[in-house]
Write an enzyme that holds these catalytic residues in place. Structure first.
Site, PDB file in Angstrom:
ATOM      1  N   LYS A 111      68.355 103.839  56.881  1.00  0.00           N
ATOM      2  CA  LYS A 111      69.489 103.886  55.954  1.00  0.00           C
ATOM      3  C   LYS A 111      69.254 102.883  54.833  1.00  0.00           C
ATOM      4  O   LYS A 111      68.989 101.712  55.082  1.00  0.00           O
ATOM      5  CB  LYS A 111      70.787 103.584  56.703  1.00  0.00           C
ATOM      6  CG  LYS A 111      72.054 103.880  55.900  1.00  0.00           C
ATOM      7  CD  LYS A 111      73.281 103.769  56.804  1.00  0.00           C
ATOM      8  CE  LYS A 111      74.546 104.198  56.081  1.00  0.00           C
ATOM      9  NZ  LYS A 111      75.729 104.153  56.964  1.00  0.00           N
ATOM     10  N   GLU A 129      74.976 110.224  63.135  1.00  0.00           N
ATOM     11  CA  GLU A 129      74.768 108.790  62.975  1.00  0.00           C
ATOM     12  C   GLU A 129      75.459 108.033  64.120  1.00  0.00           C
ATOM     13  O   GLU A 129      76.601 108.334  64.482  1.00  0.00           O
ATOM     14  CB  GLU A 129      75.343 108.331  61.634  1.00  0.00           C
ATOM     15  CG  GLU A 129      75.208 106.835  61.375  1.00  0.00           C
ATOM     16  CD  GLU A 129      75.884 106.391  60.080  1.00  0.00           C
ATOM     17  OE1 GLU A 129      75.494 105.325  59.570  1.00  0.00           O
ATOM     18  OE2 GLU A 129      76.799 107.097  59.606  1.00  0.00           O
ATOM     19  N   CYS A 161      74.250 109.263  56.143  1.00  0.00           N
ATOM     20  CA  CYS A 161      75.645 109.090  55.742  1.00  0.00           C
ATOM     21  C   CYS A 161      75.818 108.600  54.304  1.00  0.00           C
ATOM     22  O   CYS A 161      75.685 109.376  53.356  1.00  0.00           O
ATOM     23  CB  CYS A 161      76.317 108.149  56.737  1.00  0.00           C
ATOM     24  SG  CYS A 161      78.141 108.207  56.667  1.00  0.00           S
TER      25      CYS A 161
END
Length: 509
Positions: free
Chosen positions: A340, A265, A374
């Site tokens: 995300k 990321e 993440c």
């Protein structure tokens, strides 16, 4: 090479491809322009051995081909020339019950060389050899640069110098780099091949899986190799420096035969150093200007290195909103975006990021995969929905500054692997970045996690990198083990859910 490639396809040759095949072959052999295959020849090949005839297409255009026969080993061992091995171009030497896959032609259009498309054709031939349970691949390769040295040395001396890399030959050097070894020199092999002085090199690749007692070989790929990149944050003068470092790692993991390369990321954050005089929110929006050029370059890398690349993540502006996104750049030349969904408080406060609203599984040549960035892996609903869509491997590019943050990502990823009976691969950034605000320190340990049952490691960890050290992690995962787990595991988490009492579903955004 053309400037933009949208799709690369490798498939079996069809007679409808002939006109384009002819054009590409003439371009590939300008010194033998009258020696192209006629349509009758191609029809005959397709009638006797259709699975052995391969083509590479770029954006629908035939730019390369590999043609083959199955030949009796005794015939191959004899001294022969091209006319004899091809049955005087009638292909009467083809024997479906023989042992050797014999290559009678392979070429790539000159405008598309340098993309490693020839390597794809050779790899496809190797797969075919294994699938058909043939003993070896054999062919006689030209040595077109020999004409320059024929007055100075014998063909044997020339071949030895090419093998030791003292000399370069565009055909032989490529074949040696693809694990073929020299059997013998063939004299008067191809009439009219003045560049090679009519010499050729008989080369062989042995199928280590060959079984003299034939059996059905599963053609579906089940062993998938993952290449995880634990990226060191470092000062980068410009985006070309980023590409140079990224290509180095892609070359490394591709060289080990990886099917996927996973970047972390926001690994492109060092480029924000040029904007450190701006506010954090302004600086990351300037960084977002690089995202589309990065996607395009990584798409080229995916084609050139024949690997699926997961580009970690990067900032992306759309409609005035800032998102955290990445791209799945497939080796067929296509790409897809993932976003995300859950944004951390830090990303909201310092950057003003927003969460995306779309998530899904992605179809690849290695099966269905999922990608969560993440923080998203800490929400079990997302990965469960992806598992319901058939996900076998979940990739998690992450960025954590402290060991506490990493621990959350690690243990949640392990839980996702157990809950969803899948593999989970994670990769993050390491080191310090003192000249970029809000990106000071990083902590990471790339890992691959597995379900927890007898077929897998007892601790559920397939492999781990050294913490906080730049490196790659190359890991094989077996999809057959997942199939066995789903049906015969000690526990069957996906099958034993009480969907009569509870269930989760996607909502329409």
């Amino acid at each position: 090479m053309q400037t933009k490639i949208n799709k690369v396809e490798l498939r079996n040759l069809e007679i409808e491809d002939y006109k384009q095949l002819k054009k590409s072959m003439i371009q590939s052999y300008p010194e033998m322009a009258d020696s192209y295959w006629k349509s009758d020849d191609i029809e005959r090949l397709l009638s006797i051995f259709p699975e052995g005839q391969l083509v590479i297409l770029v954006d629908g255009k035939v730019v390369g081909s590999a043609l083959s026969l199955i030949i009796d080993e005794k015939l191959v061992d004899k001294k022969h020339n091209y006319q004899q091995i091809s049955g005087n171009y009638t292909f009467s030497t083809h024997n479906k019950n023989a042992e050797i896959l014999y290559g009678i032609d392979v070429f790539i259009h000159p405008s598309y060389r340098g993309l490693r498309l020839g390597r794809r054709l050779y790899d496809a031939r190797k797969e075919l050899c294994e699938q058909l349970n043939l003993k070896a691949i054999v062919f006689a390769g030209r040595i077109p640069n020999y004409r320059q040295y024929s007055s100075k040395m014998s063909p044997k001396a020339y071949i030895e110098k090419v093998k030791s890399k003292e000399l370069y030959d565009p055909v032989l050097s490529f074949q040696l780099s693809n694990d073929f070894h020299v059997l013998k020199i063939m004299k008067n092999y191809l009439e009219g091949d003045e560049e090679s002085k009519e010499f050729a090199v008989l080369l062989e690749w042995n199928n280590i899986y060959y079984d003299e007692s034939p059996k059905l070989i599963n053609t579906q790929k089940n062993i998938i190799r993952l290449g995880l990149i634990q990226w060191q944050m470092r000062q980068l003068n410009n985006v070309e420096a980023l590409f140079e470092q990224a290509e180095f790692f892609i070359d490394v993991v591709s060289g080990y035969g990886s099917d996927f390369a996973l970047f972390p990321e926001l690994f492109i954050a060092p480029l924000m150093a040029d904007y450190n005089h701006l506010s954090e929110a302004e600086a990351i929006r300037e960084l977002a200007r690089h995202s589309e050029p990065i996607r395009k370059r990584f798409q080229e890398f995916a084609i050139s290195y024949n690997i699926n690349i997961i580009t970690g993540s990067m900032p992306y502006l759309e409609g005035g909103n800032l998102y955290n996104v990445g791209f799945l750049c497939k080796r067929d030349g296509t790409s897809e975006m993932y976003t995300k969904i859950h944004i951390t408080p830090n990303e909201v406060v310092h950057w003003g990021m927003k969460g995306g609203s779309q998530f899904k599984t992605f179809d690849t040549d290695c099966g269905k995969i999922g990608i969560l960035i993440c923080y998203d892996v800490e929400f079990p609903e997302l990965s469960r929905l992806l598992a319901d869509e058939g996900m076998n491997i979940l990739f998690v590019p992450f960025l954590t500054d402290t060991q506490n943050g990493y621990t959350r990502v690690k243990h949640c990823s392990q839980a996702r692997a157990i809950e969803n009976e899948c593999y989970v691969a994670i990769a993050g950034c390491v080191g310090n970045l003192p000249k970029v605000n809000n990106m000071d320190i990083q902590y990471a340990q790339a890992s691959v996690f597995t379900p927890s049952d007898f077929a897998f490691p007892s601790n559920g960890i397939k492999a781990e990198a050294t913490p906080n050290t730049e490196m790659t992690l190359i890991v094989d995962v077996d999809l057959n083990l997942l199939k066995q787990l789903h049906e015969h595991g000690s526990v069957r988490i996906l099958k034993d859910r009480r969907t009569d009492l509870y269930q989760i579903q996607k909502m329409n955004p």
